[in-house]
Design a protein around this motif. Structure first.
Motif, PDB file in Angstrom:
ATOM      1  N   GLU A 185       0.819  -1.206   0.000  1.00 33.78           N
ATOM      2  CA  GLU A 185       0.000   0.000   0.000  1.00 33.78           C
ATOM      3  C   GLU A 185       0.856   1.261   0.000  1.00 33.78           C
ATOM      4  O   GLU A 185       0.563   2.227  -0.720  1.00 33.78           O
ATOM      5  CB  GLU A 185      -0.948   0.016   1.200  1.00 33.78           C
ATOM      6  N   VAL A 186       1.924   1.260   0.788  1.00 26.58           N
ATOM      7  CA  VAL A 186       2.812   2.422   0.811  1.00 26.58           C
ATOM      8  C   VAL A 186       3.434   2.631  -0.564  1.00 26.58           C
ATOM      9  O   VAL A 186       3.527   3.762  -1.061  1.00 26.58           O
ATOM     10  CB  VAL A 186       3.906   2.256   1.880  1.00 26.58           C
ATOM     11  N   ARG A 187       3.864   1.546  -1.198  1.00 26.99           N
ATOM     12  CA  ARG A 187       4.470   1.672  -2.522  1.00 26.99           C
ATOM     13  C   ARG A 187       3.468   2.207  -3.540  1.00 26.99           C
ATOM     14  O   ARG A 187       3.766   3.143  -4.289  1.00 26.99           O
ATOM     15  CB  ARG A 187       5.026   0.315  -2.996  1.00 26.99           C
ATOM     16  N   HIS A 188       2.272   1.629  -3.554  1.00 30.43           N
ATOM     17  CA  HIS A 188       1.286   2.004  -4.572  1.00 30.43           C
ATOM     18  C   HIS A 188       0.675   3.379  -4.316  1.00 30.43           C
ATOM     19  O   HIS A 188       0.532   4.184  -5.245  1.00 30.43           O
ATOM     20  CB  HIS A 188       0.184   0.950  -4.624  1.00 30.43           C
ATOM     21  N   GLU A 189       0.326   3.643  -3.045  1.00 31.91           N
ATOM     22  CA  GLU A 189      -0.427   4.854  -2.735  1.00 31.91           C
ATOM     23  C   GLU A 189       0.457   6.067  -2.439  1.00 31.91           C
ATOM     24  O   GLU A 189      -0.014   7.196  -2.530  1.00 31.91           O
ATOM     25  CB  GLU A 189      -1.347   4.605  -1.530  1.00 31.91           C
ATOM     26  N   VAL A 190       1.706   5.841  -2.083  1.00 33.37           N
ATOM     27  CA  VAL A 190       2.587   6.959  -1.733  1.00 33.37           C
ATOM     28  C   VAL A 190       3.723   7.101  -2.742  1.00 33.37           C
ATOM     29  O   VAL A 190       3.838   8.110  -3.440  1.00 33.37           O
ATOM     30  CB  VAL A 190       3.163   6.795  -0.308  1.00 33.37           C
ATOM     31  N   PRO A 215       6.673   9.454  -9.722  1.00 34.88           N
ATOM     32  CA  PRO A 215       6.358   8.645 -10.903  1.00 34.88           C
ATOM     33  C   PRO A 215       7.572   8.335 -11.775  1.00 34.88           C
ATOM     34  O   PRO A 215       7.584   7.309 -12.468  1.00 34.88           O
ATOM     35  CB  PRO A 215       5.330   9.516 -11.654  1.00 34.88           C
ATOM     36  N   LEU A 216       8.595   9.186 -11.754  1.00 29.80           N
ATOM     37  CA  LEU A 216       9.763   8.970 -12.613  1.00 29.80           C
ATOM     38  C   LEU A 216      10.884   8.196 -11.913  1.00 29.80           C
ATOM     39  O   LEU A 216      11.727   7.598 -12.581  1.00 29.80           O
ATOM     40  CB  LEU A 216      10.311  10.321 -13.113  1.00 29.80           C
ATOM     41  N   SER A 217      10.887   8.215 -10.597  1.00 27.81           N
ATOM     42  CA  SER A 217      11.993   7.570  -9.883  1.00 27.81           C
ATOM     43  C   SER A 217      11.536   6.530  -8.863  1.00 27.81           C
ATOM     44  O   SER A 217      12.331   6.084  -8.034  1.00 27.81           O
ATOM     45  CB  SER A 217      12.845   8.635  -9.179  1.00 27.81           C
ATOM     46  N   HIS A 218      10.269   6.117  -8.920  1.00 32.50           N
ATOM     47  CA  HIS A 218       9.755   5.205  -7.890  1.00 32.50           C
ATOM     48  C   HIS A 218      10.456   3.852  -7.895  1.00 32.50           C
ATOM     49  O   HIS A 218      10.540   3.179  -6.868  1.00 32.50           O
ATOM     50  CB  HIS A 218       8.238   5.019  -8.048  1.00 32.50           C
ATOM     51  N   ARG A 219      10.998   3.449  -9.051  1.00 33.20           N
ATOM     52  CA  ARG A 219      11.685   2.153  -9.105  1.00 33.20           C
ATOM     53  C   ARG A 219      12.993   2.165  -8.311  1.00 33.20           C
ATOM     54  O   ARG A 219      13.535   1.102  -7.984  1.00 33.20           O
ATOM     55  CB  ARG A 219      11.949   1.756 -10.557  1.00 33.20           C
ATOM     56  N   LYS A 220      13.499   3.340  -8.003  1.00 36.08           N
ATOM     57  CA  LYS A 220      14.736   3.444  -7.230  1.00 36.08           C
ATOM     58  C   LYS A 220      14.473   3.534  -5.723  1.00 36.08           C
ATOM     59  O   LYS A 220      15.411   3.669  -4.936  1.00 36.08           O
ATOM     60  CB  LYS A 220      15.531   4.669  -7.680  1.00 36.08           C
ATOM     61  N   VAL A 221      13.190   3.485  -5.359  1.00 36.33           N
ATOM     62  CA  VAL A 221      12.818   3.573  -3.950  1.00 36.33           C
ATOM     63  C   VAL A 221      12.508   2.178  -3.412  1.00 36.33           C
ATOM     64  O   VAL A 221      11.744   1.427  -4.019  1.00 36.33           O
ATOM     65  CB  VAL A 221      11.595   4.491  -3.751  1.00 36.33           C
ATOM     66  N   GLU A 222      13.103   1.856  -2.294  1.00 37.48           N
ATOM     67  CA  GLU A 222      12.825   0.584  -1.627  1.00 37.48           C
ATOM     68  C   GLU A 222      11.901   0.832  -0.448  1.00 37.48           C
ATOM     69  O   GLU A 222      12.116   1.756   0.336  1.00 37.48           O
ATOM     70  CB  GLU A 222      14.123  -0.068  -1.146  1.00 37.48           C
ATOM     71  N   ARG A 260      14.026  12.256  -7.306  1.00 37.48           N
ATOM     72  CA  ARG A 260      14.406  13.460  -8.047  1.00 37.48           C
ATOM     73  C   ARG A 260      14.107  14.751  -7.306  1.00 37.48           C
ATOM     74  O   ARG A 260      14.811  15.736  -7.472  1.00 37.48           O
ATOM     75  CB  ARG A 260      13.693  13.472  -9.404  1.00 37.48           C
ATOM     76  N   ASP A 261      13.028  14.752  -6.520  1.00 37.85           N
ATOM     77  CA  ASP A 261      12.577  16.011  -5.908  1.00 37.85           C
ATOM     78  C   ASP A 261      12.701  15.930  -4.387  1.00 37.85           C
ATOM     79  O   ASP A 261      11.934  15.249  -3.714  1.00 37.85           O
ATOM     80  CB  ASP A 261      11.120  16.272  -6.306  1.00 37.85           C
ATOM     81  N   SER A 262      13.664  16.659  -3.829  1.00 38.28           N
ATOM     82  CA  SER A 262      13.882  16.624  -2.384  1.00 38.28           C
ATOM     83  C   SER A 262      12.708  17.227  -1.605  1.00 38.28           C
ATOM     84  O   SER A 262      12.478  16.870  -0.443  1.00 38.28           O
ATOM     85  CB  SER A 262      15.164  17.378  -2.027  1.00 38.28           C
TER      86      SER A 262
END
Length: 217
Positions: free
Chosen positions: A153-158, A164-171, A186-188
């Motif tokens: 849920e955190v991955r999908h909803e947050v 949207p451009l860098s979500h694959r780099k987030v664990e 990308r955006d601090s």
């Protein structure tokens, strides 16, 4: 953006132990003991809640048993002494009852319990008819959600919505309800928001945010 929050209807107990206004003291005490509850709604007609009898109401009879009060204390505790001498639910109950609607949020129910110093709330519809009961333990059910469900849920909803451009780099890792966000985005400016939104997911105990922003220099 965020998924639907849990409501009282999602966690309440639908099997309700209730008594009628004419229920006798021992009948009420026996119902509480049998069903292991600390309070019972008092209902009339088709299930309209008119009050609640709690253990505290019943214990007044024991508190004042064989104890003669002075005039000042009698005046100060008129309601308590009246209940101590009562036998039926209609005289023992606290009325009007503190109730909550099935669509109320869990924080709303928790605040009601805290402000009125009660452990259980009858859940009623718009006509005041009982639909269930919500207790403190019911409100804690969301914290039993599996870690995998919380992570998804955190991955999908947050994460996917904010980055949207860098979500694959987030664990996204979750251990015992504690969410850890790590990786590069990308955006601090969105990092604090990601942490706040993750905390709003029902069942999350805490959030550790180790996200870093890619330098644009």
């Amino acid at each position: 953006m965020m998924s639907r929050s849990f409501t009282v209807a999602d966690v309440m107990t639908k099997k309700v132990v209730a008594v009628l206004p004419g229920a006798e003291f021992k009948e009420i005490a026996a119902a509480m003991e049998r069903w292991k509850v600390t309070a019972v709604p008092v209902v009339e007609g088709e299930g309209r809640v008119v009050g609640v009898v709690s253990e505290a109401d019943l214990l007044l009879k024991e508190e004042f048993h064989g104890h003669r009060l002075g005039l000042v204390e009698q005046m100060r505790r008129l309601d308590a002494t009246a209940k101590a001498g009562s036998r039926r639910a209609e005289d023992l109950m606290t009325s009007p009852a503190v109730t909550v609607g099935p669509g109320a949020s869990l924080p709303q129910a928790a605040r009601l319990m805290a402000s009125h110093h009660v452990k259980r709330l009858p859940v009623v519809d718009v006509s005041g008819t009982i639909q269930g009961v919500v207790s403190r333990s019911d409100l804690l059910k969301v914290f039993l959600r599996p870690d995998d469900d919380l992570a998804a849920e955190v991955r999908h909803e947050v994460v996917e919505h904010l980055f949207p451009l860098s979500h694959r780099k987030v664990e996204v890792r979750v251990d015992a309800g504690v969410v850890t966000l790590s990786g590069e985005v990308r955006d601090s400016a969105l990092v604090p928001l990601a942490e706040r939104l993750a905390r709003t997911v029902e069942g999350v105990v805490d959030v550790r945010c180790d996200l870093t922003a890619r330098s644009t220099a």
